[in-house]
Write an enzyme that holds these catalytic residues in place. Structure first.
Site, PDB file in Angstrom:
ATOM      1  N   VAL A 106       0.836  -1.209   0.000  1.00 39.93           N
ATOM      2  CA  VAL A 106       0.000   0.000   0.000  1.00 39.93           C
ATOM      3  C   VAL A 106       0.868   1.256   0.000  1.00 39.93           C
ATOM      4  O   VAL A 106       0.362   2.369   0.059  1.00 39.93           O
ATOM      5  CB  VAL A 106      -0.940   0.013   1.240  1.00 39.93           C
ATOM      6  CG1 VAL A 106      -1.908  -1.161   1.191  1.00 39.93           C
ATOM      7  CG2 VAL A 106      -0.157  -0.009   2.562  1.00 39.93           C
ATOM      8  N   HIS A 122      -4.402  -4.458  -2.257  1.00 33.30           N
ATOM      9  CA  HIS A 122      -4.844  -4.104  -0.900  1.00 33.30           C
ATOM     10  C   HIS A 122      -5.023  -2.600  -0.711  1.00 33.30           C
ATOM     11  O   HIS A 122      -4.989  -2.107   0.420  1.00 33.30           O
ATOM     12  CB  HIS A 122      -3.861  -4.663   0.143  1.00 33.30           C
ATOM     13  CG  HIS A 122      -3.926  -6.155   0.298  1.00 33.30           C
ATOM     14  ND1 HIS A 122      -2.930  -6.915   0.856  1.00 33.30           N
ATOM     15  CD2 HIS A 122      -4.913  -7.038  -0.033  1.00 33.30           C
ATOM     16  CE1 HIS A 122      -3.287  -8.195   0.857  1.00 33.30           C
ATOM     17  NE2 HIS A 122      -4.488  -8.294   0.315  1.00 33.30           N
ATOM     18  N   GLY A 192       8.767 -11.225  -2.740  1.00 34.49           N
ATOM     19  CA  GLY A 192       8.692 -10.553  -1.450  1.00 34.49           C
ATOM     20  C   GLY A 192       7.402 -10.719  -0.698  1.00 34.49           C
ATOM     21  O   GLY A 192       7.007  -9.830   0.056  1.00 34.49           O
ATOM     22  N   THR A 193       6.751 -11.870  -0.874  1.00 35.37           N
ATOM     23  CA  THR A 193       5.545 -12.102  -0.071  1.00 35.37           C
ATOM     24  C   THR A 193       5.639 -13.450   0.628  1.00 35.37           C
ATOM     25  O   THR A 193       6.173 -14.403   0.069  1.00 35.37           O
ATOM     26  CB  THR A 193       4.246 -12.006  -0.904  1.00 35.37           C
ATOM     27  OG1 THR A 193       3.132 -12.402  -0.088  1.00 35.37           O
ATOM     28  CG2 THR A 193       4.282 -12.863  -2.146  1.00 35.37           C
ATOM     29  N   SER A 194       5.116 -13.489   1.874  1.00 36.35           N
ATOM     30  CA  SER A 194       5.152 -14.743   2.627  1.00 36.35           C
ATOM     31  C   SER A 194       4.100 -15.719   2.094  1.00 36.35           C
ATOM     32  O   SER A 194       4.116 -16.895   2.446  1.00 36.35           O
ATOM     33  CB  SER A 194       4.920 -14.467   4.111  1.00 36.35           C
ATOM     34  OG  SER A 194       3.742 -13.721   4.285  1.00 36.35           O
ATOM     35  N   GLU A 220      13.727 -16.332   1.772  1.00 32.11           N
ATOM     36  CA  GLU A 220      13.346 -17.471   2.607  1.00 32.11           C
ATOM     37  C   GLU A 220      12.568 -18.478   1.779  1.00 32.11           C
ATOM     38  O   GLU A 220      11.993 -18.130   0.751  1.00 32.11           O
ATOM     39  CB  GLU A 220      12.408 -17.011   3.740  1.00 32.11           C
ATOM     40  CG  GLU A 220      12.894 -15.838   4.546  1.00 32.11           C
ATOM     41  CD  GLU A 220      13.958 -16.227   5.558  1.00 32.11           C
ATOM     42  OE1 GLU A 220      13.981 -17.419   5.945  1.00 32.11           O
ATOM     43  OE2 GLU A 220      14.762 -15.349   5.930  1.00 32.11           O
TER      44      GLU A 220
HETATM   45  P1  OAD Z   1       5.006 -10.393   4.823  1.00 29.72           P
HETATM   46  O1  OAD Z   1       5.622  -9.476   5.818  1.00 29.72           O
HETATM   47  O2  OAD Z   1       4.048 -11.427   5.296  1.00 29.72           O
HETATM   48  O3  OAD Z   1       6.153 -11.170   4.056  1.00 29.72           O
HETATM   49  C1  OAD Z   1       7.284 -10.511   3.581  1.00 29.72           C
HETATM   50  C2  OAD Z   1       8.096 -11.509   2.779  1.00 29.72           C
HETATM   51  O4  OAD Z   1       9.166 -10.798   2.193  1.00 29.72           O
HETATM   52  C3  OAD Z   1       8.707 -12.653   3.597  1.00 29.72           C
HETATM   53  O5  OAD Z   1       8.436 -13.876   2.949  1.00 29.72           O
HETATM   54  C4  OAD Z   1      10.196 -12.359   3.580  1.00 29.72           C
HETATM   55  O6  OAD Z   1      10.982 -13.537   3.539  1.00 29.72           O
HETATM   56  C5  OAD Z   1      10.334 -11.580   2.288  1.00 29.72           C
HETATM   57  N1  OAD Z   1      11.459 -10.638   2.240  1.00 29.72           N
HETATM   58  C6  OAD Z   1      12.075  -9.965   3.231  1.00 29.72           C
HETATM   59  N2  OAD Z   1      13.043  -9.180   2.747  1.00 29.72           N
HETATM   60  C7  OAD Z   1      13.026  -9.336   1.393  1.00 29.72           C
HETATM   61  C8  OAD Z   1      13.795  -8.800   0.317  1.00 29.72           C
HETATM   62  N3  OAD Z   1      14.762  -7.907   0.521  1.00 29.72           N
HETATM   63  N4  OAD Z   1      13.481  -9.216  -0.943  1.00 29.72           N
HETATM   64  C9  OAD Z   1      12.485 -10.098  -1.166  1.00 29.72           C
HETATM   65  N5  OAD Z   1      11.755 -10.641  -0.195  1.00 29.72           N
HETATM   66  C10 OAD Z   1      12.014 -10.276   1.068  1.00 29.72           C
HETATM   67  O7  OAD Z   1       4.385  -9.450   3.689  1.00 29.72           O
HETATM   68  P2  OAD Z   1       3.229  -9.782   2.636  1.00 29.72           P
HETATM   69  O8  OAD Z   1       3.329 -11.178   2.162  1.00 29.72           O
HETATM   70  O9  OAD Z   1       3.243  -8.689   1.652  1.00 29.72           O
HETATM   71  O10 OAD Z   1      -2.292  -7.239   4.398  1.00 29.72           O
HETATM   72  O11 OAD Z   1       1.954  -9.638   3.558  1.00 29.72           O
HETATM   73  C11 OAD Z   1       0.702  -9.880   2.999  1.00 29.72           C
HETATM   74  C12 OAD Z   1      -0.333  -9.047   3.659  1.00 29.72           C
HETATM   75  O12 OAD Z   1      -0.315  -9.272   5.060  1.00 29.72           O
HETATM   76  C13 OAD Z   1      -0.117  -7.539   3.538  1.00 29.72           C
HETATM   77  O13 OAD Z   1      -0.564  -7.014   2.328  1.00 29.72           O
HETATM   78  C14 OAD Z   1      -0.910  -7.025   4.687  1.00 29.72           C
HETATM   79  C15 OAD Z   1      -0.409  -7.992   5.729  1.00 29.72           C
HETATM   80  O14 OAD Z   1      -1.172  -8.123   6.858  1.00 29.72           O
HETATM   81  C16 OAD Z   1      -3.234  -6.408   4.815  1.00 29.72           C
HETATM   82  O15 OAD Z   1      -2.961  -5.405   5.449  1.00 29.72           O
HETATM   83  C17 OAD Z   1      -4.609  -6.811   4.426  1.00 29.72           C
END
Ligand code: OAD
Length: 257
Positions: A106, A122, A192-194, A220
């Site tokens: 966002v 989102h 970059g998403t979990s 990861e």
């Molecule tokens: P997360 O915080 O769940 O996951 C972040 C991911 O990024 C993890 O898998 C890390 O391993 C990875 N990561 C960290 N550093 C990185 C880097 N330099 N390059 C690439 N990857 C890296 O974030 P999201 O998956 O985006 O929703 O979270 C999903 C949703 O959960 C968000 O949109 C938000 C949150 O609650 C809402 O607010 C509805």
């Protein structure tokens, strides 16, 4: 260790042959810009509880508290700049005949990098919407510092809410339509998403079912890693840079033949 030269070359080869590319990003892509992720080391959900800050019920209970948290994030993001991953994605958005970026972020950093055709899955932290009864779906942009949260609706003067999707809320129909259309592609690359928040986490599986080659970029191993055709293990800012270099060296070779 994934993200080896061989795997990188495989990914680049797919990207070189593709004309329809969809990239889907999460918080990790903005990590190098200084925007905190939600999960993992330094993640926001280690210190804050989503049910107290990111649900309609939380907002109904304490709009001021929720706004203070969003305003803290807005100010933090305002001091951040796009990184190399945002830049390369923006370059691809201009290069591919059909390109879509579906982002869960966002923060607006993809737009600031100049990315075309961004689908904000989102919503946006820079947009506000009426909480008090104006027709749903209407939003307005306001990037200013909010002097006294909670802010007010520009139309009716009622309470305004952040223009983001909270837990338990549906994805807007137009956003869902645009995301589904972007599943029809040659390469679907997720970075970059979990991969734990649905429906966003299901998009890559559906793209693969429809014939796309799917690639994951993440330092990861995630729950979703085994379901991708190819997993590049590493940071987005490094891997997009290496992919872009590989792509441009490949095109130089083919144009000189
Ligand atoms: P997360 O915080 O769940 O996951 C972040 C991911 O990024 C993890 O898998 C890390 O391993 C990875 N990561 C960290 N550093 C990185 C880097 N330099 N390059 C690439 N990857 C890296 O974030 P999201 O998956 O985006 O929703 O979270 C999903 C949703 O959960 C968000 O949109 C938000 C949150 O609650 C809402 O607010 C509805």
């Amino acid at each position: 260790m994934h993200g080896t030269e061989g795997e990188l070359s495989r990914a680049a080869e797919r990207l070189r042959r593709a004309s329809r590319v969809t990239v889907a990003t999460g918080a990790g892509v903005s990590a190098a810009s200084g925007v905190p992720t939600f999960r993992g080391a330094g993640g926001l959900w280690n210190d804050f509880r989503p049910e107290e800050l990111a649900t309609p019920e939380a907002f109904a209970r304490d709009p001021r508290l929720v706004w203070e948290w969003y305003e803290w994030r807005r100010r933090r993001i305002a001091g951040c700049a796009p990184n190399r991953a945002h830049e390369v994605i923006a370059a691809w958005s201009r290069r591919y005949p059909r390109f879509t970026l579906v982002t869960q972020n966002v923060d607006g950093l993809h737009e600031r990098a100049g990315t075309r055709n961004v689908v904000r899955f989102h919503g946006s932290i820079w947009e506000l919407a009426c909480w008090s009864g104006c027709p749903p779906g209407e939003r307005w942009r306001d990037e200013r510092e909010l002097p006294e949260p909670p802010p007010r609706c520009v139309r009716c003067g009622g309470l305004a809410r952040p223009g983001v999707v909270w837990f338990g809320e549906p994805i807007e129909a137009a956003v869902l339509r645009a995301s589904l259309a972007a599943l029809e592609c040659d390469v679907f690359l997720v970075a970059g998403t979990s991969g734990v928040v649905y429906p966003a986490a299901g998009l890559a599986d559906e793209a693969r079912r429809r014939g796309a080659f799917t690639i994951e970029v993440n330092p990861e191993v995630t729950e979703a890693t085994p379901r991708f055709d190819l997993a590049l293990q590493g940071r987005a800012e490094d891997l997009f840079d290496r992919l872009e270099k590989e792509l441009s060296s490949g095109s130089r070779l083919s144009s000189s033949q």
